[in-house]
Design a protein around this motif. Structure first.
Motif, PDB file in Angstrom:
ATOM      1  N   VAL A 133      26.629 -23.352 -46.731  1.00  0.00           N
ATOM      2  CA  VAL A 133      27.419 -24.328 -45.971  1.00  0.00           C
ATOM      3  C   VAL A 133      28.680 -23.726 -45.333  1.00  0.00           C
ATOM      4  O   VAL A 133      28.929 -23.931 -44.130  1.00  0.00           O
ATOM      5  N   PRO A 134      29.536 -22.979 -46.062  1.00  0.00           N
ATOM      6  CA  PRO A 134      30.728 -22.417 -45.402  1.00  0.00           C
ATOM      7  C   PRO A 134      30.365 -21.487 -44.247  1.00  0.00           C
ATOM      8  O   PRO A 134      31.043 -21.488 -43.205  1.00  0.00           O
ATOM      9  N   TRP A 135      29.323 -20.698 -44.420  1.00  0.00           N
ATOM     10  CA  TRP A 135      28.871 -19.790 -43.363  1.00  0.00           C
ATOM     11  C   TRP A 135      28.359 -20.571 -42.163  1.00  0.00           C
ATOM     12  O   TRP A 135      28.675 -20.259 -41.009  1.00  0.00           O
ATOM     13  N   LEU A 136      27.558 -21.615 -42.426  1.00  0.00           N
ATOM     14  CA  LEU A 136      27.017 -22.432 -41.340  1.00  0.00           C
ATOM     15  C   LEU A 136      28.134 -23.123 -40.554  1.00  0.00           C
ATOM     16  O   LEU A 136      28.080 -23.211 -39.320  1.00  0.00           O
ATOM     17  N   LYS A 137      29.130 -23.623 -41.268  1.00  0.00           N
ATOM     18  CA  LYS A 137      30.245 -24.279 -40.568  1.00  0.00           C
ATOM     19  C   LYS A 137      30.962 -23.287 -39.659  1.00  0.00           C
ATOM     20  O   LYS A 137      31.284 -23.597 -38.510  1.00  0.00           O
ATOM     21  N   ASN A 138      31.210 -22.091 -40.179  1.00  0.00           N
ATOM     22  CA  ASN A 138      31.855 -21.056 -39.375  1.00  0.00           C
ATOM     23  C   ASN A 138      30.999 -20.706 -38.161  1.00  0.00           C
ATOM     24  O   ASN A 138      31.511 -20.549 -37.047  1.00  0.00           O
ATOM     25  N   LEU A 139      29.707 -20.623 -38.348  1.00  0.00           N
ATOM     26  CA  LEU A 139      28.776 -20.298 -37.270  1.00  0.00           C
ATOM     27  C   LEU A 139      28.773 -21.370 -36.179  1.00  0.00           C
ATOM     28  O   LEU A 139      28.920 -21.082 -34.989  1.00  0.00           O
ATOM     29  N   LEU A 140      28.631 -22.627 -36.592  1.00  0.00           N
ATOM     30  CA  LEU A 140      28.456 -23.708 -35.638  1.00  0.00           C
ATOM     31  C   LEU A 140      29.742 -24.098 -34.926  1.00  0.00           C
ATOM     32  O   LEU A 140      29.707 -24.687 -33.842  1.00  0.00           O
ATOM     33  N   GLU A 141      30.878 -23.771 -35.529  1.00  0.00           N
ATOM     34  CA  GLU A 141      32.158 -24.113 -34.919  1.00  0.00           C
ATOM     35  C   GLU A 141      32.590 -23.102 -33.851  1.00  0.00           C
ATOM     36  O   GLU A 141      33.568 -23.330 -33.140  1.00  0.00           O
ATOM     37  N   ASN A 142      31.869 -22.007 -33.742  1.00  0.00           N
ATOM     38  CA  ASN A 142      32.225 -20.968 -32.775  1.00  0.00           C
ATOM     39  C   ASN A 142      31.055 -20.727 -31.823  1.00  0.00           C
ATOM     40  O   ASN A 142      30.042 -20.148 -32.201  1.00  0.00           O
ATOM     41  N   GLN A 143      31.200 -21.160 -30.594  1.00  0.00           N
ATOM     42  CA  GLN A 143      30.109 -21.043 -29.636  1.00  0.00           C
ATOM     43  C   GLN A 143      29.802 -19.599 -29.269  1.00  0.00           C
ATOM     44  O   GLN A 143      28.733 -19.303 -28.722  1.00  0.00           O
ATOM     45  N   ASN A 144      30.714 -18.668 -29.583  1.00  0.00           N
ATOM     46  CA  ASN A 144      30.459 -17.253 -29.292  1.00  0.00           C
ATOM     47  C   ASN A 144      29.312 -16.684 -30.119  1.00  0.00           C
ATOM     48  O   ASN A 144      28.771 -15.626 -29.788  1.00  0.00           O
ATOM     49  N   TYR A 145      28.961 -17.399 -31.215  1.00  0.00           N
ATOM     50  CA  TYR A 145      27.888 -16.913 -32.078  1.00  0.00           C
ATOM     51  C   TYR A 145      26.526 -17.495 -31.699  1.00  0.00           C
ATOM     52  O   TYR A 145      25.498 -17.104 -32.261  1.00  0.00           O
ATOM     53  N   MET A 146      26.497 -18.451 -30.777  1.00  0.00           N
ATOM     54  CA  MET A 146      25.281 -19.223 -30.536  1.00  0.00           C
ATOM     55  C   MET A 146      24.122 -18.385 -30.003  1.00  0.00           C
ATOM     56  O   MET A 146      22.979 -18.564 -30.408  1.00  0.00           O
ATOM     57  N   ASP A 147      24.416 -17.460 -29.082  1.00  0.00           N
ATOM     58  CA  ASP A 147      23.325 -16.653 -28.522  1.00  0.00           C
ATOM     59  C   ASP A 147      22.663 -15.815 -29.601  1.00  0.00           C
ATOM     60  O   ASP A 147      21.427 -15.694 -29.642  1.00  0.00           O
ATOM     61  N   ASP A 148      23.471 -15.234 -30.479  1.00  0.00           N
ATOM     62  CA  ASP A 148      22.911 -14.420 -31.558  1.00  0.00           C
ATOM     63  C   ASP A 148      22.121 -15.275 -32.542  1.00  0.00           C
ATOM     64  O   ASP A 148      21.086 -14.854 -33.056  1.00  0.00           O
ATOM     65  N   PHE A 149      22.641 -16.485 -32.802  1.00  0.00           N
ATOM     66  CA  PHE A 149      21.935 -17.377 -33.727  1.00  0.00           C
ATOM     67  C   PHE A 149      20.602 -17.830 -33.139  1.00  0.00           C
ATOM     68  O   PHE A 149      19.586 -17.877 -33.825  1.00  0.00           O
ATOM     69  N   LYS A 150      20.602 -18.144 -31.851  1.00  0.00           N
ATOM     70  CA  LYS A 150      19.360 -18.570 -31.201  1.00  0.00           C
ATOM     71  C   LYS A 150      18.326 -17.450 -31.195  1.00  0.00           C
ATOM     72  O   LYS A 150      17.120 -17.703 -31.243  1.00  0.00           O
ATOM     73  N   GLN A 151      18.806 -16.198 -31.161  1.00  0.00           N
ATOM     74  CA  GLN A 151      17.873 -15.068 -31.216  1.00  0.00           C
ATOM     75  C   GLN A 151      17.143 -15.046 -32.558  1.00  0.00           C
ATOM     76  O   GLN A 151      15.939 -14.753 -32.618  1.00  0.00           O
ATOM     77  N   VAL A 152      17.865 -15.363 -33.639  1.00  0.00           N
ATOM     78  CA  VAL A 152      17.222 -15.458 -34.959  1.00  0.00           C
ATOM     79  C   VAL A 152      16.137 -16.530 -34.937  1.00  0.00           C
ATOM     80  O   VAL A 152      15.000 -16.310 -35.367  1.00  0.00           O
ATOM     81  N   LEU A 153      16.476 -17.718 -34.412  1.00  0.00           N
ATOM     82  CA  LEU A 153      15.526 -18.822 -34.362  1.00  0.00           C
ATOM     83  C   LEU A 153      14.334 -18.503 -33.456  1.00  0.00           C
ATOM     84  O   LEU A 153      13.200 -18.882 -33.757  1.00  0.00           O
ATOM     85  N   ASN A 154      14.571 -17.778 -32.368  1.00  0.00           N
ATOM     86  CA  ASN A 154      13.477 -17.411 -31.462  1.00  0.00           C
ATOM     87  C   ASN A 154      12.477 -16.495 -32.152  1.00  0.00           C
ATOM     88  O   ASN A 154      11.259 -16.645 -31.977  1.00  0.00           O
TER      89      ASN A 154
END
Length: 687
Positions: free
Chosen positions: A266-287
């Motif tokens: 949860v703390p990691w996810l909150k940090n991830l989702l609150e910063n749009q700079n991480y979104m492209d890298d996160f979407k790469q994981v999901l892809n």
């Protein structure tokens, strides 16, 4: 004037055997919810006969939902205690057996709905499943009741000593979740392994659900816990209660609940989702995960129901313009180690076709890049189980004038507890009476426990009046558990930690903590609340180290963990308070404590020796004098947190520190501080 009215006392179990035996958080939640629902049915059966529940005040929203009256939001967590007392003086006739019968009929109504839905998978030719199903469901619940003249709150405990419940005789191979109960295939001869495996593989395929793993073998009770959410909304059954008809209802429940890995992340996810700079890298994981699913039969990223995320993450998902509907409630996918084990995706390793081997390294690499982008912030592999319970309420209940106040205070606390857990991004399993059970992240557990403790005391202060004042304290147990630990083991341990350490060991009004690695228990620490939350000590930490973001009401352990995690030596990669230093200090404390017990050393001398050891640590001498003074203050506070302080509770429920305590030392506080400061990501903590 003495109260000579008749009172009905009731209890439903087995609590531990039903709730704590769980392989997934969903089992844990389901056991608690079902136990509350059945206890609610028992209350409705009492009220149908004209009885009035005196203690504790039941959750009316829950009762209305059972009766089909509630048109608004229906309960999603357990909230009805399994034990209650009712005034039956206004009943024209009262039958206690009608109450137990109502509970049995309600349970069978749930069981029947599950059987109807999954009949094709359960009732396979050549297996005695129906016989096992009926035997286990008809004999599982253990209920006791007694009618007294006057409010003798001890009468039910005396009644329970005369055991009349007989469990079913179970043979064959046993359930993987519920100890001692036969699994449903019933195949039990010498060469039955293949037959059992075929039964469960076929069942999973026939019911078209991933609720049951192909390698899981469950009894009827465990199977219902796993599957009832799909049919609970269809439960509607009339039950005859002493000449009256009680119509009970189920309602829509979530099909998915957060996994322990999700709660840890949860703390990691909150940090991830609150910063749009991480979104492209996160979407790469999901892809990459989607690619693996497309080219294979593996389906590991179940789409979550957004309403079942913890509060902050749910708000981010609702508010963000980025499509984040694919955030999974199964947090395992966010850990690199999850992708190392082929057994997480393939049930039959011998016939594995190797299709996903090209994709797992890609997913791990994408996660590694994401961690790096987040300043080497990766999800902690530890989550927390928080269990809390009121102290000495039985003794308080023996005073009749205090009973209405206690009942009112507990009713108010139940409502507040739900909000406190939710606001701290926890997943509430149960809140009813003086009991709270919740899952939280490593970061949020202690502060949540403290907020619950304060709210509990406030509820009693508000419910008291000028003539009668009731004081009560709340003890807590926190198990920090590695996500690889068996859930049943740590759930059972939480009760031991609360009862034997926080209550009997420290003397109540206390918090006890354990950390569990896959290799076993790493540390245990316990302290009265007055020492857990010491505003002056926290203020010293903040002032000496100029720390921001620490609430003065934080626990000393939390403040120390943050302070120590921020202290670096001359080498910026090496902390002054190293892991090795804490383990060395723990051994030294053991030796000093033995000397103190033999009166060879005073408490003050022991503290000086510990400080001298600290002053000799390599990095310390490289720091300027002013910084040294600040760190000495921090270490002195750590020593204070390492003493064996105990509580005293007087006959009126007031708590204080036992002045004779605090004369022994244990080094566990330092180890706990280190683990919390490193989020369970330190060298050796992950194993």
């Amino acid at each position: 004037m003495s109260d000579n009215k008749p009172y009905f006392h009731f209890t439903l179990g087995p609590v531990q055997g039903f709730v704590a035996q769980a392989r997934r958080t969903r089992d844990f939640w389901a056991g608690s919810f079902l136990l509350s629902w059945l206890a609610g049915v028992a209350i409705c059966a009492v009220e149908k006969q004209g009885g009035e529940i005196i203690f504790p005040i039941p959750n009316q929203n829950f009762l209305d939902a059972i009766l089909g009256k509630n048109k608004e939001a229906k309960p999603q967590q357990g909230g009805i205690p399994n034990r209650f007392m009712a005034d039956i003086s206004n009943c024209q006739k009262f039958d206690g057996n009608a109450v137990t019968n109502a509970v049995k009929q309600a349970w069978l109504a749930i069981a029947d709905k599950v059987w109807e839905k999954d009949r094709q998978g359960l009732e396979q030719q050549g297996y005695p499943t129906k016989e096992i199903w009926e035997r286990q469901n008809n004999n599982f619940w253990d209920m006791s009741w007694v009618i007294t003249e006057g409010r003798d709150t001890s009468a039910l405990d005396k009644r329970k000593n005369f055991r009349t419940h007989t469990t079913s005789v179970e043979g064959g191979y046993k359930c993987m979740m519920m100890e001692g109960y036969q699994e449903l295939s019933g195949a039990s001869d010498k060469n039955s392994g293949k037959k059992r495996r075929n039964y469960w593989v076929n069942l999973v395929q026939l019911i078209h659900s991933k609720d049951i793993g192909e390698t899981e073998e469950l009894c009827a009770i465990a199977y219902i816990k796993r599957r009832f959410v799909h049919t609970f909304k269809d439960v509607k059954k009339p039950i005859e209660v002493n000449g009256n008809t009680l119509m009970i209802h189920g309602w829509q429940l979530p099909h998915n609940v957060p996994s322990v890995a999700y709660m840890a992340s949860v703390p990691w996810l909150k940090n991830l989702l609150e910063n749009q700079n991480y979104m492209d890298d996160f979407k790469q994981v999901l892809n990459h995960i989607d690619e693996m699913k497309y080219f294979s039969d593996v389906d590991i990223n179940e789409r979550a129901e957004s309403k079942n995320h913890v509060k902050t993450i749910q708000q981010i998902i609702n508010d963000t313009k980025i499509d984040l509907k694919e955030i999974s409630l199964d947090g395992n996918i966010y850990y690199q180690t999850f992708w190392d084990n082929i057994g997480n995706f393939v049930a039959d390793k011998q016939n594995y076709d190797g299709k996903i081997d090209d994709y797992r390294p890609k997913i791990k690499s994408a996660l590694s890049k994401l961690y790096e982008k987040m300043d080497d912030f990766e999800p902690s592999p530890y989550y927390a189980i928080l269990l809390m319970d009121g102290d000495s309420l039985g003794k308080q209940m023996s005073h009749e004038a205090r009973q209405p106040i206690i009942s009112k205070a507990l009713d108010n606390f139940t409502q507040q507890a739900q909000e406190i857990v939710r606001n701290n991004d926890g997943f509430l399993i149960y809140a009813g009476g003086d009991d709270v059970l919740a899952l939280l992240s490593l970061d949020d557990a202690i502060k949540t426990a403290n907020q619950l403790r304060i709210a509990y005391a406030d509820c009693f202060a508000q419910a008291s009046n000028n003539e009668t004042k009731v004081h009560s304290t709340l003890s807590g147990a926190i198990n920090y558990c590695h996500i690889g630990m068996p859930l049943t083991q740590v759930l059972m341990d939480s009760h031991d930690l609360l009862d034997n350490i926080a209550k009997d060991g420290v003397g109540r009004n206390a918090l006890a903590v354990r950390v569990w690695k896959p290799s076993g228990q790493a540390v245990q620490w316990a302290m009265p609340w007055e020492k857990v939350v010491d505003n002056q000590a926290v203020e010293k930490i903040v002032q000496n180290l100029n720390l921001d973001g620490i609430d003065k009401n934080s626990s000393v352990i939390e403040a120390l963990s943050l302070a120590i995690s921020k202290q670096k030596g001359v080498d910026k990669n090496l902390s002054i308070f190293s892991t090795g230093f804490f383990y060395k200090t723990r051994e030294l404390m053991k030796m000093l404590d033995e000397m103190m017990q033999r009166n060879e050393l005073s408490e003050k001398q022991a503290s000086k020796l510990l400080l001298a050891e600290y002053l000799q640590s390599g990095n310390f001498r490289k720091i300027d004098e002013e910084k040294q003074k600040q760190l000495i203050t921090i270490f002195e506070i750590l020593i204070e947190q390492s003493k064996n302080y105990q509580s005293e509770i007087d006959d009126n429920g007031k708590a204080s520190i036992d002045e004779k305590s605090g004369k022994q030392l244990t080094g566990d506080a330092g180890i706990l501080v280190r683990i919390l400061g490193q989020k369970g990501l330190g060298k050796g903590d992950k194993a």
